[in-house]
Design an enzyme around this catalytic site. Sequence first.
Site, PDB file in Angstrom:
ATOM      1  N   GLU A  52     -33.377  27.271 -18.508  1.00 30.65           N
ATOM      2  CA  GLU A  52     -31.992  27.158 -18.054  1.00 30.65           C
ATOM      3  C   GLU A  52     -31.482  28.528 -17.586  1.00 30.65           C
ATOM      4  O   GLU A  52     -31.746  29.548 -18.218  1.00 30.65           O
ATOM      5  CB  GLU A  52     -31.111  26.639 -19.190  1.00 30.65           C
ATOM      6  N   LYS A 131     -26.343  19.193 -14.988  1.00 28.12           N
ATOM      7  CA  LYS A 131     -26.134  19.026 -16.432  1.00 28.12           C
ATOM      8  C   LYS A 131     -25.047  17.983 -16.681  1.00 28.12           C
ATOM      9  O   LYS A 131     -23.921  18.106 -16.192  1.00 28.12           O
ATOM     10  CB  LYS A 131     -25.751  20.359 -17.051  1.00 28.12           C
ATOM     11  N   CYS A 173     -30.518  21.271 -21.610  1.00 33.40           N
ATOM     12  CA  CYS A 173     -29.952  21.851 -22.824  1.00 33.40           C
ATOM     13  C   CYS A 173     -29.135  20.851 -23.655  1.00 33.40           C
ATOM     14  O   CYS A 173     -29.698  20.015 -24.342  1.00 33.40           O
ATOM     15  CB  CYS A 173     -29.127  23.083 -22.458  1.00 33.40           C
TER      16      CYS A 173
END
Length: 306
Positions: A52, A131, A173
């Site tokens: 990331e 995301k 994440c």
Amino acid sequence: MASVARSILKKPVKISLVQLLSGTDKAANLKHAASQVAKAASGGSNIVVLPECFNSPYGTEHFPKYAEPLLPLPPVKDQAPSYYALSAMAAENNVYLIGGSIPELNPSTKKHYNTCLIFGPDGALLSIHRKTHLFDIDIPGKVTFRESEVLSPGNKVTLVDFPEYGKIAVAICYDIRFPELATIAARKGAFALIYPGAFNLVTGALHWKLLAQARAVDNQIYVGMCSPARVLDSSYPAWGHSMILDPMAAVLAEAQEDEAIIESELNEEKILETRRNIPLETQRRFDVYPDVSAGKVAYEEPDLVG
């Protein structure tokens, strides 16, 4: 979950996760990433994963400064150096490249995203994942972070077809804390869940490995977690400990805190063996609870179609 009667992973595939140190110089970060992708590919990996925010420091104060306009596709070359660097890394090394994530600016809406670009061995863009769940947490006295101060969320489950091998699911994440994405991906036939992620020293110690094992054992597929290397004097030290897990949640490879490349070979037989031994597929009680993969699942966002 995908039927054990059909092919999930067509042939064994070697995957590498590159745990990188990134600084404030974007050009230097891209050059370093390219050298590490080449190193991973030289070891025989067919799929390479970056962490990331690999092209920049991680933090809400950094996202706007490092953001690149990707739309309309293909982006303007001098405005999107990371896009073209990732494309070149994939093509020059003949690998599928899951490009960690970069900060993105949508020029038409002025919104920022935390975005993963996935390229094929010919350098062509295969998919984009923004995301989906933004990292907004407050653990008093330990860590407070609010991505939503700067970022907007994506709105899709990202499944990418690698024709020689099968489907991989990509999320970023904090997305790993929401099992619905993983459940849908597994039921749609993914052989692996890949999460570029930068957990911090608090949440990493608490839940990094636990969440990776949970997603693996719940869905009986491989899981890869790719972190930046740890820089203690940065504003956001990453946990590190990139890892690859098998469908039984055993850790096949794990980095520590420093830069590293970890690798493993994934094969279908381990998925099938796991599902034969613990037959979750045939034991699900959809008469008691709904199948989340049967809902209205979006796989494309109209403004991402180039």
